[in-house]
Design a protein around this motif. Structure first.
Motif, mmCIF file in Angstrom:
data_model
loop_
_atom_site.group_PDB
_atom_site.id
_atom_site.type_symbol
_atom_site.label_atom_id
_atom_site.label_comp_id
_atom_site.label_asym_id
_atom_site.label_seq_id
_atom_site.Cartn_x
_atom_site.Cartn_y
_atom_site.Cartn_z
ATOM 1 N N VAL A 61 0.856 -1.183 0.000
ATOM 2 C CA VAL A 61 0.000 0.000 0.000
ATOM 3 C C VAL A 61 0.891 1.231 0.000
ATOM 4 O O VAL A 61 1.592 1.487 0.966
ATOM 5 C CB VAL A 61 -0.889 0.019 1.263
ATOM 6 N N THR A 62 0.883 1.958 -1.099
ATOM 7 C CA THR A 62 1.715 3.168 -1.120
ATOM 8 C C THR A 62 0.895 4.396 -1.483
ATOM 9 O O THR A 62 1.431 5.391 -1.924
ATOM 10 C CB THR A 62 2.896 3.020 -2.113
ATOM 11 N N GLY A 63 -0.417 4.287 -1.337
ATOM 12 C CA GLY A 63 -1.254 5.436 -1.649
ATOM 13 C C GLY A 63 -2.676 5.189 -1.187
ATOM 14 O O GLY A 63 -2.988 4.120 -0.653
ATOM 15 N N TYR A 100 8.345 -0.245 -8.714
ATOM 16 C CA TYR A 100 8.237 -0.347 -7.259
ATOM 17 C C TYR A 100 9.087 0.752 -6.627
ATOM 18 O O TYR A 100 10.069 1.199 -7.230
ATOM 19 C CB TYR A 100 8.725 -1.733 -6.801
ATOM 20 N N ASP A 101 8.718 1.142 -5.426
ATOM 21 C CA ASP A 101 9.520 2.153 -4.727
ATOM 22 C C ASP A 101 10.720 1.508 -4.045
ATOM 23 O O ASP A 101 10.704 1.237 -2.840
ATOM 24 C CB ASP A 101 8.660 2.857 -3.669
ATOM 25 N N VAL A 102 11.744 1.253 -4.830
ATOM 26 C CA VAL A 102 12.987 0.726 -4.240
ATOM 27 C C VAL A 102 13.829 1.956 -3.923
ATOM 28 O O VAL A 102 14.564 2.468 -4.753
ATOM 29 C CB VAL A 102 13.686 -0.231 -5.232
ATOM 30 N N GLY A 161 7.985 15.748 6.154
ATOM 31 C CA GLY A 161 8.495 14.410 6.479
ATOM 32 C C GLY A 161 9.288 13.752 5.372
ATOM 33 O O GLY A 161 10.056 12.827 5.613
ATOM 34 N N ARG A 162 9.116 14.231 4.140
ATOM 35 C CA ARG A 162 9.815 13.569 3.044
ATOM 36 C C ARG A 162 11.259 14.021 2.897
ATOM 37 O O ARG A 162 11.971 13.535 2.020
ATOM 38 C CB ARG A 162 9.042 13.749 1.745
ATOM 39 N N MET A 163 11.695 14.926 3.762
ATOM 40 C CA MET A 163 13.114 15.266 3.769
ATOM 41 C C MET A 163 13.946 13.989 3.934
ATOM 42 O O MET A 163 15.043 13.863 3.404
ATOM 43 C CB MET A 163 13.399 16.235 4.911
ATOM 44 N N LYS A 194 12.480 11.832 -9.205
ATOM 45 C CA LYS A 194 11.222 12.423 -8.746
ATOM 46 C C LYS A 194 11.514 13.439 -7.659
ATOM 47 O O LYS A 194 12.625 13.429 -7.103
ATOM 48 C CB LYS A 194 10.284 11.323 -8.226
ATOM 49 N N HIS A 195 10.577 14.283 -7.339
ATOM 50 C CA HIS A 195 9.259 14.487 -7.918
ATOM 51 C C HIS A 195 9.365 15.804 -8.625
ATOM 52 O O HIS A 195 9.597 16.836 -7.954
ATOM 53 C CB HIS A 195 8.184 14.548 -6.846
ATOM 54 N N PHE A 196 9.155 15.760 -9.920
ATOM 55 C CA PHE A 196 9.430 16.907 -10.771
ATOM 56 C C PHE A 196 8.217 17.822 -10.807
ATOM 57 O O PHE A 196 7.184 17.441 -11.344
ATOM 58 C CB PHE A 196 9.803 16.399 -12.165
ATOM 59 N N SER A 222 2.972 10.095 -13.917
ATOM 60 C CA SER A 222 2.406 10.971 -12.886
ATOM 61 C C SER A 222 2.723 10.384 -11.520
ATOM 62 O O SER A 222 3.170 9.237 -11.421
ATOM 63 C CB SER A 222 0.883 11.043 -13.035
ATOM 64 N N ASP A 223 2.493 11.127 -10.461
ATOM 65 C CA ASP A 223 2.527 10.518 -9.138
ATOM 66 C C ASP A 223 1.144 9.887 -8.900
ATOM 67 O O ASP A 223 0.222 10.016 -9.705
ATOM 68 C CB ASP A 223 2.899 11.536 -8.057
ATOM 69 N N TYR A 224 1.034 9.201 -7.797
ATOM 70 C CA TYR A 224 -0.147 8.413 -7.446
ATOM 71 C C TYR A 224 -1.441 9.239 -7.532
ATOM 72 O O TYR A 224 -1.653 10.137 -6.715
ATOM 73 C CB TYR A 224 0.044 7.935 -6.012
HETATM 74 C C1 NOJ Z 1 3.350 8.529 -3.980
HETATM 75 C C2 NOJ Z 1 4.717 9.063 -3.737
HETATM 76 O O1 NOJ Z 1 4.687 10.481 -3.732
HETATM 77 C C3 NOJ Z 1 5.750 8.599 -4.755
HETATM 78 O O2 NOJ Z 1 7.021 9.006 -4.323
HETATM 79 C C4 NOJ Z 1 5.679 7.109 -4.934
HETATM 80 O O3 NOJ Z 1 6.647 6.712 -5.869
HETATM 81 C C5 NOJ Z 1 4.291 6.729 -5.381
HETATM 82 N N1 NOJ Z 1 3.326 7.130 -4.365
HETATM 83 C C6 NOJ Z 1 4.157 5.233 -5.650
HETATM 84 O O4 NOJ Z 1 4.201 4.508 -4.482
#
Ligand code: NOJ
Length: 741
Positions: A56-58, A107-109, A165-167, A205-207, A283-285
């Motif tokens: 779950v990433t979104g 995937y978010d590696v 938090g994304r720092m 990312k994230h542009f 795009s982002d999620y």
């Molecule tokens: C949202 C995040 O902002 C991004 O960094 C990530 O790659 C996507 N979700 C996919 O999980």
């Protein structure tokens, strides 16, 4: 928009004087013939990316993703991994669809796949490009063996507000360091090139400018001058593109009133025309869908049309392209040729990966088994982790508390993070199994002599206000000769959707620190966090402090290596630590202002309730030895824009242990057509020195190091006086000067 006379100049900004050649294009024919066979629906399928239900990433899931694959309505899947599962999904695409076009798996590696390395902010503290590249090489080896073709990394957003938090996911506040790391990470992920079976496509990312949300609040608007954007925020993306990043992810935020996902200026003008990016943009999620709440699109159709026209090739998770593009084409509102252009970009990557030759080449159970978490990967993770630790304080000179003796009789390990296995791998830990991570307590137990008695108490929880564990912690501290006290944030308190308004230790941890300190025992504070914390009290009272971020699978061993002196710490902060949250944003490369601080003059730039200086400056970090610097020596006191200047810095290990120092070089442009930062990092080198040993380190400065966006927004340098600073952090420096003719 402002006019840019030198549109290719940004590439030159990335420090050097060299350029790279593009490989010859051999694939257009194959891509075009496949495209000519495709129906409109099949084409739009290639522009759609959906999540599987494995991770779950979104905020949204898509139950019917397998059905979408079978029907050719999706070209790429994310959050699916393991050789077995990716093979299973791939089969649906290549055995059940008309054209058998293979899926792309993303995937978010972000900091390791199975073997988890320190969070990116921690890795940045190593200032070690080789080690960072290696970490991502290993991540790519592991991920690709599990069927993944594409990582959503590196995240290169400059971040100067620790409330965001994304720092934790980026490289901190600095453009130069951030750009070097961006390139190293792309090299690491893409290895020998993305046809290689051990490589994954990178996705920078994230542009763009996602790291500057107002008030540090996640997903908030970004509004900054074009100059700030180009001088500070854009270069790391440019560096990643220059290093060959195959793909780019658009950001959630609006920039200058236009959401990045629908910004023709960002995606087509800056990214494609200026930076010459030729991969595809995802795009982002659900960010295509978010064009509606942003208030720039009224409905699905206009959101899809805006994004596609702006140059956004692939729609992650919104399903808006799938829902709206067929009708938009039929009604003549979108030209099919625009869709073709995006499909071409995506198919090309699939060809380059070799998926049309063998769609399963990455989903290899045998390679998976022999690759993931290999002993040499764990060793590399331990090494990267040690290199990421920053020694913030160790008072007492020769009598300093650190390094600890392995023969100490009673050692109390206290704190909510002392034995917190899940937290060690931090956020965005991909397929990392937190149960395999080593806690601080375990690392310490493995390091000490059999005669040492190690006791443990949690003291309190990371958050919450219960005091029920305090008394036990105090009791153990009283019995101990030394206390190691692990405090900070939970591993998931940074990362996406984790903004904070306070940078203090959460819960009652501050009280725990104060109670333990009161016992009078020597205390080493071990911090675990994904952003700078306001730890002024701790700095004033504790004799020793280690910043350890979240170090990953090998965390406990790496911290023990430093605690007991098996490794002499060499990390340096990639971000400024404020004293109080009210100083934020605080960063070293600020402008001087027209009324720079004079302590006794009320009408100068300052606060009435706090000093201007940070607690720890950018680039700061101590060692178990000491280093002394001489003023930098320049090869000439003048240069022209065609010359290079040699800067030599003599450094001596003035202490009694062998150690590694990060020698940092900063430059200040004294007078410009626009205001210039008080100093900017332009070079660094890691050097190892034996006690008493001296070395001369050489840096080269060339015109691009002195260049910036001038008053008329052209990129270049301006003649005049420059200062050069060298030192072990941005505060304690020696200087020289020269003139650019
Ligand atoms: C949202 C995040 O902002 C991004 O960094 C990530 O790659 C996507 N979700 C996919 O999980």
């Amino acid at each position: 928009m402002l006019k840019h006379l030198t549109i290719f100049s940004l590439l030159a900004l990335m420090s050097s004087c060299a350029s790279t050649d593009k490989p010859e294009d051999k694939l257009s024919g194959s891509v075009d013939s496949l495209l000519s066979l495709m129906t409109l629906e099949e084409k739009i399928g290639q522009l759609s990316l959906y999540t599987s239900d494995w991770d779950v990433t979104g905020p949204t899931m898509r139950e019917g993703y397998k059905e979408d694959i079978r029907k050719g309505r999706v070209g790429a899947i994310f959050n699916a991994f393991t050789a077995k599962y990716t093979r299973e999904l791939q089969q649906l695409a290549v055995e059940q669809t008309r054209l058998k076009i293979p899926l792309l798996f993303g995937y978010d590696v972000v900091h390791g796949h199975r073997t988890i390395f320190p969070i990116p902010l921690g890795q940045a503290a190593s200032w070690d490009m080789e080690a960072i590249e290696r970490a991502d090489r290993i991540a790519a080896e592991e991920a690709s063996a599990e069927g993944i073709h594409w990582t959503f990394a590196p995240m290169v957003d400059i971040a100067r507000d620790p409330r965001w938090g994304r720092m934790a996911e980026g490289s901190g506040e600095d453009t130069y360091l951030g750009s070097q790391i961006a390139a190293a990470r792309v090299r690491g992920f893409q290895g020998k090139g993305y046809g290689d079976v051990g490589a994954v496509l990178a996705c920078v990312k994230h542009f763009a400018a996602y790291g500057a949300p107002q008030a540090g609040r996640e997903y908030h608007s970004v509004d900054m001058s074009e100059r700030m954007f180009r001088d500070v925020y854009l270069p790391p993306y440019a560096a990643a593109v220059k290093a060959g990043s195959a793909t780019v992810m658009s950001s959630f935020n609006d920039y200058d009133g236009v959401p990045a996902t629908a910004s023709e200026y960002l995606l087509n003008e800056v990214l494609r025309k200026e930076l010459k990016f030729d991969g595809f943009v995802v795009s982002d999620y659900t960010s295509v869908m978010e064009l509606i709440p942003h208030g720039v699109a009224a409905d699905t159709a206009s959101a899809a049309a805006l994004a596609l026209t702006a140059g956004l090739d692939m729609d992650m998770q919104a399903g808006f392209y799938q829902d709206a593009l067929p009708r938009l084409v039929k009604e003549g509102k979108i030209k099919e040729s625009l869709i073709d252009q995006s499909v071409r970009r995506i198919l090309r990557k699939k060809f380059e990966l070799g998926l049309f030759k063998d769609p399963y080449r990455f989903s290899d159970t045998q390679r998976e088994q022999s690759t993931v978490m290999k002993p040499e990967f764990l060793e590399a993770a331990r090494d990267m982790s040690r290199k990421s630790i920053v020694l913030l304080k160790n008072e007492g000179g020769d009598k300093a508390i650190l390094p600890l003796s392995k023969n100490v009789k009673q050692l109390a390990v206290i704190g909510p993070l002392a034995n917190a296995r899940r937290d060690m791998i931090g956020s965005w830990s991909a397929a990392g199994d937190w149960k395999k991570s080593v806690t601080l307590l375990e690392g310490i137990k493995a390091a000490v002599s059999p005669a040492t008695k190690v006791s443990y108490a949690k003291g309190c929880s990371i958050t919450g206000d219960s005091t029920q564990y305090l008394a036990e912690a105090i009791r153990l501290a009283r019995q101990a000769d030394v206390v190691v006290l692990a405090v900070g944030e939970g591993g998931l308190m940074t990362g996406e959707a984790a903004s904070r308004t306070s940078l203090d230790l959460p819960g009652i941890q501050q009280r725990l620190v104060e109670e333990i300190q009161k016992t009078g025992k020597p205390v080493v504070v071990v911090l675990m966090n994904g952003r700078p914390l306001t730890i002024t009290w701790i700095n004033d009272h504790a004799p020793a402090i280690l910043e350890t971020w979240y170090l990953g699978t090998q965390a406990g061993h790496a911290i023990a290596d430093v605690l007991f002196g098996d490794y002499n710490p060499s990390g340096k902060l990639p971000v400024t630590f404020p004293r109080v949250v009210g100083q934020v944003p605080i960063y070293y490369s600020m402008k001087n202002t027209g009324r720079p601080l004079e302590v006794n003059n009320k009408y100068t730039s300052k606060y009435i309730d706090e000093v201007n200086t940070p607690l720890y400056p950018f680039g700061y970090g101590l060692s178990y030895t000491t280093f002394s610097y001489e003023a930098p020596v320049l090869s000439s006191n003048t240069m022209t824009s065609r010359d290079t200047l040699d800067v030599s810095v003599k450094i001596t290990n003035s202490g009694s242990k062998e150690g590694v120092e990060v020698v940092q070089l900063y430059v200040k442009d004294e007078v410009g057509s626009v205001t210039r930062p008080v100093m900017e990092l332009k070079g660094f080198q890691k050097v190892s020195l034996k006690p008493g040993e001296s070395k001369e380190i050489h840096f080269r400065l060339c015109n691009s190091d002195l260049s910036f966006y001038r008053k008329d927004m052209t990129f270049g340098s301006e003649p005049g006086k420059f200062r050069v600073f060298a030192g072990g952090n941005s505060r304690d420096v020696k200087q020289a000067e020269f003139e650019l003719k």
